[in-house]
Design a protein around this motif. Structure first.
Motif, PDB file in Angstrom:
ATOM      1  N   ALA A 289       0.819  -1.220   0.000  1.00  0.00           N
ATOM      2  CA  ALA A 289       0.000   0.000   0.000  1.00  0.00           C
ATOM      3  C   ALA A 289       0.855   1.273   0.000  1.00  0.00           C
TER       4      ALA A 289
ATOM      5  N   GLU B 204       5.869   2.776   4.497  1.00  0.00           N
ATOM      6  CA  GLU B 204       6.785   3.168   5.583  1.00  0.00           C
ATOM      7  C   GLU B 204       6.765   4.683   5.776  1.00  0.00           C
TER       8      GLU B 204
ATOM      9  N   SER C 193       2.928   3.936  -7.308  1.00  0.00           N
ATOM     10  CA  SER C 193       3.296   4.661  -8.522  1.00  0.00           C
ATOM     11  C   SER C 193       3.554   3.699  -9.689  1.00  0.00           C
TER      12      SER C 193
ATOM     13  N   LEU D  12      -2.468   1.986 -10.029  1.00  0.00           N
ATOM     14  CA  LEU D  12      -1.411   2.988 -10.200  1.00  0.00           C
ATOM     15  C   LEU D  12      -1.996   4.404 -10.317  1.00  0.00           C
TER      16      LEU D  12
ATOM     17  N   GLU E 271       2.764  13.227 -12.589  1.00  0.00           N
ATOM     18  CA  GLU E 271       1.558  13.313 -11.758  1.00  0.00           C
ATOM     19  C   GLU E 271       1.816  14.356 -10.667  1.00  0.00           C
TER      20      GLU E 271
HETATM   21  P1  NAD Z   1       5.223   4.223  -4.261  1.00  0.00           P
HETATM   22  O1  NAD Z   1       5.076   3.464  -5.524  1.00  0.00           O
HETATM   23  O2  NAD Z   1       6.465   5.005  -4.042  1.00  0.00           O
HETATM   24  O3  NAD Z   1       5.134   3.212  -3.004  1.00  0.00           O
HETATM   25  C1  NAD Z   1       4.090   2.277  -2.864  1.00  0.00           C
HETATM   26  C2  NAD Z   1       4.571   1.098  -2.031  1.00  0.00           C
HETATM   27  O4  NAD Z   1       5.673   0.484  -2.696  1.00  0.00           O
HETATM   28  C3  NAD Z   1       5.047   1.461  -0.628  1.00  0.00           C
HETATM   29  O5  NAD Z   1       4.561   0.492   0.276  1.00  0.00           O
HETATM   30  C4  NAD Z   1       6.561   1.411  -0.743  1.00  0.00           C
HETATM   31  O6  NAD Z   1       7.179   0.983   0.451  1.00  0.00           O
HETATM   32  C5  NAD Z   1       6.789   0.384  -1.835  1.00  0.00           C
HETATM   33  N1  NAD Z   1       7.993   0.681  -2.629  1.00  0.00           N
HETATM   34  C6  NAD Z   1       8.534   1.894  -2.916  1.00  0.00           C
HETATM   35  N2  NAD Z   1       9.623   1.773  -3.682  1.00  0.00           N
HETATM   36  C7  NAD Z   1       9.802   0.446  -3.888  1.00  0.00           C
HETATM   37  C8  NAD Z   1      10.765  -0.322  -4.593  1.00  0.00           C
HETATM   38  N3  NAD Z   1      11.781   0.266  -5.242  1.00  0.00           N
HETATM   39  N4  NAD Z   1      10.645  -1.656  -4.595  1.00  0.00           N
HETATM   40  C9  NAD Z   1       9.615  -2.261  -3.954  1.00  0.00           C
HETATM   41  N5  NAD Z   1       8.682  -1.583  -3.265  1.00  0.00           N
HETATM   42  C10 NAD Z   1       8.764  -0.253  -3.221  1.00  0.00           C
HETATM   43  O7  NAD Z   1       3.918   5.121  -4.143  1.00  0.00           O
HETATM   44  P2  NAD Z   1       3.583   6.215  -3.041  1.00  0.00           P
HETATM   45  O8  NAD Z   1       4.492   7.377  -3.184  1.00  0.00           O
HETATM   46  O9  NAD Z   1       3.463   5.561  -1.704  1.00  0.00           O
HETATM   47  O10 NAD Z   1       2.086   6.623  -3.502  1.00  0.00           O
HETATM   48  C11 NAD Z   1       1.842   7.549  -4.517  1.00  0.00           C
HETATM   49  C12 NAD Z   1       1.514   6.881  -5.831  1.00  0.00           C
HETATM   50  O11 NAD Z   1       0.507   5.915  -5.651  1.00  0.00           O
HETATM   51  C13 NAD Z   1       0.956   7.861  -6.841  1.00  0.00           C
HETATM   52  O12 NAD Z   1       1.472   7.562  -8.120  1.00  0.00           O
HETATM   53  C14 NAD Z   1      -0.534   7.585  -6.811  1.00  0.00           C
HETATM   54  O13 NAD Z   1      -1.241   7.956  -7.959  1.00  0.00           O
HETATM   55  C15 NAD Z   1      -0.548   6.133  -6.592  1.00  0.00           C
HETATM   56  N6  NAD Z   1      -1.810   5.726  -6.000  1.00  0.00           N
HETATM   57  C16 NAD Z   1      -2.688   4.986  -6.736  1.00  0.00           C
HETATM   58  C17 NAD Z   1      -3.909   4.641  -6.189  1.00  0.00           C
HETATM   59  C18 NAD Z   1      -4.902   3.805  -6.934  1.00  0.00           C
HETATM   60  O14 NAD Z   1      -5.846   3.359  -6.306  1.00  0.00           O
HETATM   61  N7  NAD Z   1      -4.760   3.584  -8.227  1.00  0.00           N
HETATM   62  C19 NAD Z   1      -4.229   5.042  -4.902  1.00  0.00           C
HETATM   63  C20 NAD Z   1      -3.311   5.807  -4.200  1.00  0.00           C
HETATM   64  C21 NAD Z   1      -2.102   6.142  -4.744  1.00  0.00           C
END
Ligand code: NAD
Length: 453
Positions: A112, A141, A189, A211, A334
């Motif tokens: 998440a 985190e 993302s 995403l 975004e």
């Molecule tokens: P993120 O992709 O950075 O992180 C999401 C999850 O992935 C976190 O739990 C994080 O610990 C983990 N993560 C981060 N980097 C990683 C890596 N290199 N390898 C493995 N796991 C990793 O996203 P964020 O910054 O937490 O959230 C924002 C993004 O999420 C935005 O792009 C937003 O549009 C998207 N989002 C989508 C929805 C949806 O329902 N479609 C909802 C909320 C947010």
């Protein structure tokens, strides 16, 4: 052997024992989840305030009540969802029983993000429990206070042999992803979505990717600017713009832009007062890193409203940018913050071309008093979801699937869609052991006689 190995073994053993399969077990876990939400409501609201300075209202409607609503719906509907689904038969199977059985995948991983750190962890969890899976939850985190409650308090409400919370950031999650799961549900993302998909491919693990991206909002000339501005300002600045389905940019005519800017200023003042920094209803940017990124975007176009920021407080004012060029940074990523660029187009066709030249968004919005205009935007574009004459209200309906398409994701959930996502749809045909005579026609040696039957 890493620390997770033991957890994975414990959960797999529990799944193999069959204990997650009965409806009674699933319902007991869902009830536990409901109790967790009710009994810790204040603590959850406080944690959301600490992480994002979320107001009690926004925490309630978009996190706690929404999760509770999904729990209640699953409890009411579980037995019906679990029923075998009878299907039509052909001539050769008339005497048999043909049906789809929804069976659990096994061990599920839910990853998440931080922006709705409770909702985006628990709503998928409801579906995974309802479908009879064991689950590893990996909260973000970055939203530390919610992460702590999920790690320390939630497990007390669930069967710990079947459900576990894994902690950590990119490194820990990458290690987690080396393990074999039977299903992965990722929200985050597109960049990390690709990492998750590549890791899942190593084990041929099916996935859902929820995403983000840039959600367009078309505003037709035939609109009441104040009504549009109220709705736009509410859903752009809700959660300080850190919402995956928020409108990322507006497309409208130069004339409509002229009318929208003062109307948006009215709405912003009405919602957040003369000095939004003092408003209890506006949250804060999640981290220094995102604050810096958003500050950079304030240099694009021309600031028509807002533009103030305060690093000590991670505050960015509700902002409207005009005269934005398509090539500027604010149109390349975004936004995910309280900044709304307005771009001008000369016609509906130009707006639709603009939208279709880009990746398919998670959500798309169109405002017009003329329903034909809204219907045209709907018919000539593609997106995960669509809402005419408002913002993200479509995603408040559990009867609609929530998910992206193309670069905004794959798969969907909410309500029964969650149950279906976390279930393998097993094709079943139960035949009779007797009446062998009727099968004679299909056995070799073949002759024209076989085809005449
Ligand atoms: P993120 O992709 O950075 O992180 C999401 C999850 O992935 C976190 O739990 C994080 O610990 C983990 N993560 C981060 N980097 C990683 C890596 N290199 N390898 C493995 N796991 C990793 O996203 P964020 O910054 O937490 O959230 C924002 C993004 O999420 C935005 O792009 C937003 O549009 C998207 N989002 C989508 C929805 C949806 O329902 N479609 C909802 C909320 C947010």
């Amino acid at each position: 052997m890493d620390a997770f190995e033991d957890t994975a073994r414990r959960l797999r053993e529990a799944f193999s024992s069959g204990r997650t399969r009965p409806a009674t077990f699933r319902m007991a876990q869902l009830e536990g989840l409901g109790r967790f939400l009710r009994e810790n409501k204040q603590q959850l609201q406080d944690a959301l305030a600490q992480d994002l300075r979320k107001s009690a209202f926004e925490s309630e409607v978009s996190e706690i009540a929404m999760s509770q609503g999904e729990v209640d719906l699953a409890l009411r509907s579980l037995r019906a969802w679990m029923k075998d689904q009878k299907v039509p038969k052909n001539l050769a199977t008339q005497l048999d029983s043909a049906f789809i059985r929804k069976e659990p995948f096994g061990l599920v991983l839910i990853i998440a993000p931080w922006n709705y750190p409770l909702n985006l962890t628990l709503v998928p969890l409801v579906g995974a429990i309802a479908a009879g899976n064991c689950v590893v939850l990996k909260p973000s985190e970055i939203s530390k206070s919610i992460e702590k409650i999920l790690a320390e308090v939630l497990p007390r409400y669930l069967d710990q042999n079947c459900f576990a919370v894994a902690l950590g950031g990119p490194e820990e999650t990458a290690r987690l992803l080396e393990h074999r799961f039977d299903y992965i549900f990722f929200t985050g993302s597109p960049r990390v979505g690709k990492i998750v998909m590549a890791a899942a491919a190593k084990h041929l693990t099916p996935i859902t990717l929820e995403l983000g991206g840039k959600n367009p909002c078309y505003v037709d000339d035939n609109c009441d600017p104040q009504t549009v501005a109220n709705r736009l300002a509410w859903f752009r600045y809700f959660n300080t713009g850190q919402t995956c389905v928020a409108p990322d940019y507006v497309l409208c005519s130069p004339e409509m832009q002229e009318r929208l800017v003062p109307a948006l200023q009215n709405a912003i003042t009405r919602f957040y007062g003369e000095d939004p920094q003092n408003s209890p209803n506006l949250g804060r940017i999640i981290s220094q890193k995102h604050f810096k990124r958003l500050q950079g975007l304030l240099r694009c176009g021309r600031i028509a409203i807002g533009g103030q920021s305060d690093e000590n407080n991670l505050y960015i004012a509700p902002t409207v940018l005009v005269d934005v060029q398509e090539t500027e940074q604010v149109m390349q990523e975004e936004i995910f913050g309280p900044i709304l660029p307005l771009l001008t187009v000369r016609s509906l066709d130009e707006a639709i071309d603009f939208i279709n030249r880009r990746e398919k968004p998670l959500a798309l919005y169109a405002f017009s008093n003329n329903s034909q205009v809204v219907k045209q935007v709907l018919a000539r574009t593609s997106s995960g979801g669509f809402c005419g004459n408002d913002g993200f209200m479509h995603m408040t309906l559990a009867s609609l699937p929530f998910g992206g398409v193309g670069a905004s994701g794959m798969g969907s959930y909410h309500g029964k869609f969650s149950f279906d996502t976390f279930s393998h749809h097993r094709a079943c045909l139960l035949r009779r052991p007797g009446m062998e005579k009727i099968n004679d026609f299909r056995y070799p040696p073949y002759s024209p006689r076989n085809l005449r039957v």
